[in-house]
Design a protein around this motif. Structure first.
Motif, short mmCIF file in Angstrom:
data_model
loop_
_atom_site.label_atom_id
_atom_site.label_comp_id
_atom_site.label_asym_id
_atom_site.label_seq_id
_atom_site.Cartn_x
_atom_site.Cartn_y
_atom_site.Cartn_z
N ASN A 136 -18.84 12.65 16.90
CA ASN A 136 -18.36 11.74 17.94
C ASN A 136 -18.07 10.33 17.42
OD1 ASN A 136 -18.60 13.74 19.93
ND2 ASN A 136 -20.77 13.27 20.24
N HIS A 137 -18.32 10.12 16.13
CA HIS A 137 -18.04 8.81 15.54
C HIS A 137 -16.53 8.65 15.33
CE1 HIS A 137 -18.61 5.22 13.07
NE2 HIS A 137 -17.78 5.74 12.20
N VAL A 138 -16.01 7.49 15.69
CA VAL A 138 -14.58 7.22 15.54
C VAL A 138 -14.36 6.34 14.31
CG1 VAL A 138 -12.52 6.23 16.59
CG2 VAL A 138 -14.19 7.41 18.02
N MET A 139 -13.63 6.86 13.34
CA MET A 139 -13.33 6.09 12.12
C MET A 139 -12.18 5.13 12.38
SD MET A 139 -15.24 6.94 9.47
CE MET A 139 -14.24 6.49 8.04
N HIS A 140 -12.26 3.93 11.82
CA HIS A 140 -11.12 3.03 11.83
C HIS A 140 -10.11 3.50 10.80
CE1 HIS A 140 -13.45 -0.67 13.62
NE2 HIS A 140 -13.28 0.30 14.47
N ALA A 141 -8.84 3.37 11.13
CA ALA A 141 -7.78 3.80 10.22
C ALA A 141 -7.55 2.75 9.13
CB ALA A 141 -6.49 4.04 10.99
N GLU A 142 -7.18 3.22 7.93
CA GLU A 142 -6.87 2.34 6.81
C GLU A 142 -5.51 2.73 6.23
OE1 GLU A 142 -11.29 1.20 5.13
OE2 GLU A 142 -10.39 3.06 4.42
N TRP A 143 -4.70 1.72 5.93
CA TRP A 143 -3.34 1.98 5.45
C TRP A 143 -3.35 2.13 3.93
CZ3 TRP A 143 0.46 -0.05 2.27
CH2 TRP A 143 1.77 0.41 2.50
N PHE A 144 -2.54 3.07 3.42
CA PHE A 144 -2.48 3.34 1.99
C PHE A 144 -1.05 3.63 1.55
CE2 PHE A 144 -2.85 7.51 3.91
CZ PHE A 144 -1.97 8.27 3.17
N GLN A 145 -0.86 3.57 0.26
CA GLN A 145 0.45 3.89 -0.34
C GLN A 145 0.20 4.48 -1.72
OE1 GLN A 145 3.09 0.58 -1.46
NE2 GLN A 145 4.73 1.66 -0.38
N ILE A 146 0.81 5.63 -1.99
CA ILE A 146 0.70 6.29 -3.29
C ILE A 146 2.09 6.47 -3.86
CG2 ILE A 146 -0.01 8.40 -4.50
CD1 ILE A 146 -2.19 8.78 -2.49
N SER A 147 2.30 5.97 -5.08
CA SER A 147 3.63 6.05 -5.71
C SER A 147 3.87 7.43 -6.30
CB SER A 147 3.74 4.99 -6.80
OG SER A 147 2.87 5.32 -7.89
N HIS A 148 5.13 7.70 -6.66
CA HIS A 148 5.48 8.98 -7.30
C HIS A 148 4.75 9.13 -8.62
CE1 HIS A 148 8.64 10.34 -4.54
NE2 HIS A 148 9.01 9.08 -4.43
N GLU A 149 4.69 8.06 -9.41
CA GLU A 149 4.03 8.12 -10.71
C GLU A 149 2.54 8.43 -10.57
OE1 GLU A 149 3.16 5.31 -14.65
OE2 GLU A 149 4.37 4.55 -12.98
N THR A 150 1.88 7.76 -9.61
CA THR A 150 0.46 8.01 -9.40
C THR A 150 0.21 9.43 -8.92
OG1 THR A 150 -0.07 5.69 -8.93
CG2 THR A 150 -1.54 7.35 -8.00
N ALA A 151 1.03 9.89 -7.97
CA ALA A 151 0.87 11.26 -7.45
C ALA A 151 1.06 12.29 -8.56
CB ALA A 151 1.86 11.51 -6.32
#
Length: 218
Positions: free
Chosen positions: A102-117
């Motif tokens: 029942n705990h609600v997590m706060h959302a966090e924004w992210f970005q992953i580049s093609h090279e990193t992936a």
């Protein structure tokens, strides 16, 4: 009002919000550091590889790395890749409900580049996440069994039992009781093993939390 103690503020006029934050803001130290932020915290409570404004907290596992340490790691043939992650206030929010579901997590924004992936995908079986927040992002992106370049929000709540698909090792600080961060580490390393490590850390008077000690869970 968004809820859960979160407020959205809209500024009027011509002042730039980043200028306002720089002029009037202060480093948002965790609540267990019971003092006001000072000038040293701008450097100390920050990773050496931070580049993009947006986080309200440091990914504290990264505080252990210096440019010299990262250089030594690369010299050993280890590939170090980066993601953009805006750590949110939810990292400080304890689980206050009896049922974690029942705990609600706060959302966090992210970005992953093609090279990193691509690098992470090729390192399958040998992926180390520096911090629980990074682990959440990688498991969010890799939920389908593969990882690709993308950006978005993660609200993934990792707790036992959870099947990790991407991360093979985690470097993390010792966390507060009743925290989502501790639950993630227990899901990764196993509850009994992690509690054994915590008992050893407390007995040896390790320093915990943001400016404290870290461990590697493999």
């Amino acid at each position: 009002v968004i809820g859960g103690g979160v407020r959205r503020v809209r500024l009027s006029g011509s002042l730039d919000w980043s200028d306002l934050m720089e002029r009037y803001g202060s480093v948002p130290l965790p609540p267990y550091i019971q003092r006001s932020a000072d000038a040293e915290d701008r450097d100390r409570y920050q990773t050496v590889y931070a580049q993009v404004d947006g986080s309200v907290a440091a990914p504290t596992a990264g505080l252990h790395f210096t440019h010299e340490i990262l250089g030594a790691i690369r010299d050993r043939g280890v590939q170090v890749v980066e993601i953009v992650l805006h750590v949110g206030p939810g990292t400080f929010k304890p689980v206050a409900v009896s049922d974690p579901e029942n705990h609600v997590m706060h959302a966090e924004w992210f970005q992953i580049s093609h090279e990193t992936a691509r690098t992470i995908a090729e390192a399958h079986g040998r992926v180390w996440a520096v911090g629980t927040t990074v682990a959440r992002v990688l498991e969010t992106v890799g939920a389908s069994g593969s990882i690709s370049a993308t950006e978005g929000w993660t609200q993934l709540f990792i707790h036992p039992p959870f099947r990790f698909r991407v991360v093979d090792a985690v470097i993390t600080n010792f966390h507060l009781p009743c925290s989502t961060l501790l639950m993630l580490v227990c899901a990764f390393g196993g509850y009994e093993q992690i509690m054994k490590a915590y008992r050893a850390a407390v007995a040896a008077r390790y320093r915990l939390y943001s400016y404290g000690d870290a461990m590697a869970v493999i």
